[in-house]
Design a protein around this motif. Sequence first.
Motif, mmCIF file in Angstrom:
data_model
loop_
_atom_site.group_PDB
_atom_site.id
_atom_site.type_symbol
_atom_site.label_atom_id
_atom_site.label_comp_id
_atom_site.label_asym_id
_atom_site.label_seq_id
_atom_site.Cartn_x
_atom_site.Cartn_y
_atom_site.Cartn_z
ATOM 1 N N PHE A 165 0.834 -1.206 0.000
ATOM 2 C CA PHE A 165 0.000 0.000 0.000
ATOM 3 C C PHE A 165 0.867 1.254 0.000
ATOM 4 C CE2 PHE A 165 1.167 -0.280 4.421
ATOM 5 C CZ PHE A 165 1.165 1.036 4.875
ATOM 6 N N ILE A 166 0.255 2.384 -0.308
ATOM 7 C CA ILE A 166 0.808 3.698 -0.016
ATOM 8 C C ILE A 166 -0.329 4.533 0.550
ATOM 9 C CG2 ILE A 166 2.658 3.662 -1.730
ATOM 10 C CD1 ILE A 166 0.913 5.226 -3.634
ATOM 11 N N THR A 167 0.018 5.581 1.273
ATOM 12 C CA THR A 167 -0.993 6.487 1.816
ATOM 13 C C THR A 167 -0.826 7.836 1.139
ATOM 14 O OG1 THR A 167 -0.965 5.352 3.951
ATOM 15 C CG2 THR A 167 -1.965 7.535 3.888
ATOM 16 N N ALA A 168 -1.885 8.292 0.493
ATOM 17 C CA ALA A 168 -1.838 9.553 -0.248
ATOM 18 C C ALA A 168 -2.377 10.689 0.609
ATOM 19 C CB ALA A 168 -2.642 9.428 -1.540
ATOM 20 N N ASP A 169 -2.339 11.899 0.059
ATOM 21 C CA ASP A 169 -2.859 13.064 0.769
ATOM 22 C C ASP A 169 -4.301 12.819 1.203
ATOM 23 O OD1 ASP A 169 -0.475 14.332 0.369
ATOM 24 O OD2 ASP A 169 -1.156 15.519 -1.346
ATOM 25 N N GLY A 170 -4.635 13.344 2.381
ATOM 26 C CA GLY A 170 -5.990 13.193 2.887
ATOM 27 C C GLY A 170 -6.237 11.880 3.600
#
Length: 326
Positions: free
Chosen positions: A96-101
């Motif tokens: 996974f990656i975590t994006a803005d917001g």
Amino acid sequence: MGLKSILPSLSDGILNAFSAVPNEILKKINEIRIRKNLPLVLVFGKSCLFITKNGKLLNHFSEQCYVVDDAEFELIFRRLSNYSVHSVIDNLTRGFITADGGNRIGVTSTAVIKDGQITAVKDINALNIRIANEMKDCSRQILNMLYINSFPSIIVASPPAGGKTTFLRDFTRLLSGGFNNRYRKLAVIDERNEIAYKGTGGISADIGVNTDVLTGYPKSEGIEMAIRTLSPEMIVCDEISKTEEVLAMEDGFLSGVKFAVSVHASSKKEICGKKIIRTLLARNEFDYIVLLNDYTNDFEIMEVSEIRSEIFRDYSSEFIMDCSRL
């Protein structure tokens, strides 16, 4: 936050298609599934819909469906990773990656293994963008039932995308924001940056006025740090899955700290059969398990004493072994 925070990462073609969809419908999107050379899929609750280039939503596959080609896919992935794959490689190796917001993006790829460890990934071919949303007061009913006259430790369970993180975010906001006329001291161990949405401008989610956040720390290390330095009344963690995380909680319980944690489980039977939950319950420090079936529109509160009895009945040898390890 929400769909608005993810739009800058999407391609012009997808944005043009979205522009033809009424805003009240767009707001209901839970997931955007992007696969190389395959149709774009929008998830609304339990329904999966396709979309055309003209913004028409379809409940069936057809040649009119919007298809994401290689170049478009690569552009979206670069934007979601802020044009720095190196900076997100640790999370990529975990899928996974975590994006803005605070939006979590599930990433499918091929693992590169060295000395038995996943060190990198290649051939990224699909992105599942889970839209993070705040649901103010979604936890209030449960707080009214459990936290008026006491301050228990709880386990929040639900199937994937069942509302655990959304619940914990609002739960934290209310408890540290004056619920029942008390401003509790809370610490959030936000390993994946999905509860507080911390970015370059600070924390963007409303998590209450008396909450401290440790972002990006592995949960076991974050718990230990919070106990040593932040003197919290309660520590909040999302998706407990490792024995070392439970062991870190032991020091907190010994120091009088309460915990609110979440786990994956979709039924009482699954709760009883899941090893990590048996490990969590081995020391009898938690008071309730809250099972979310559909966010907080459908939930069940179970006393841990009842669950422990069922576990001991059905998994006595495993439960005794779990207890002995702690």
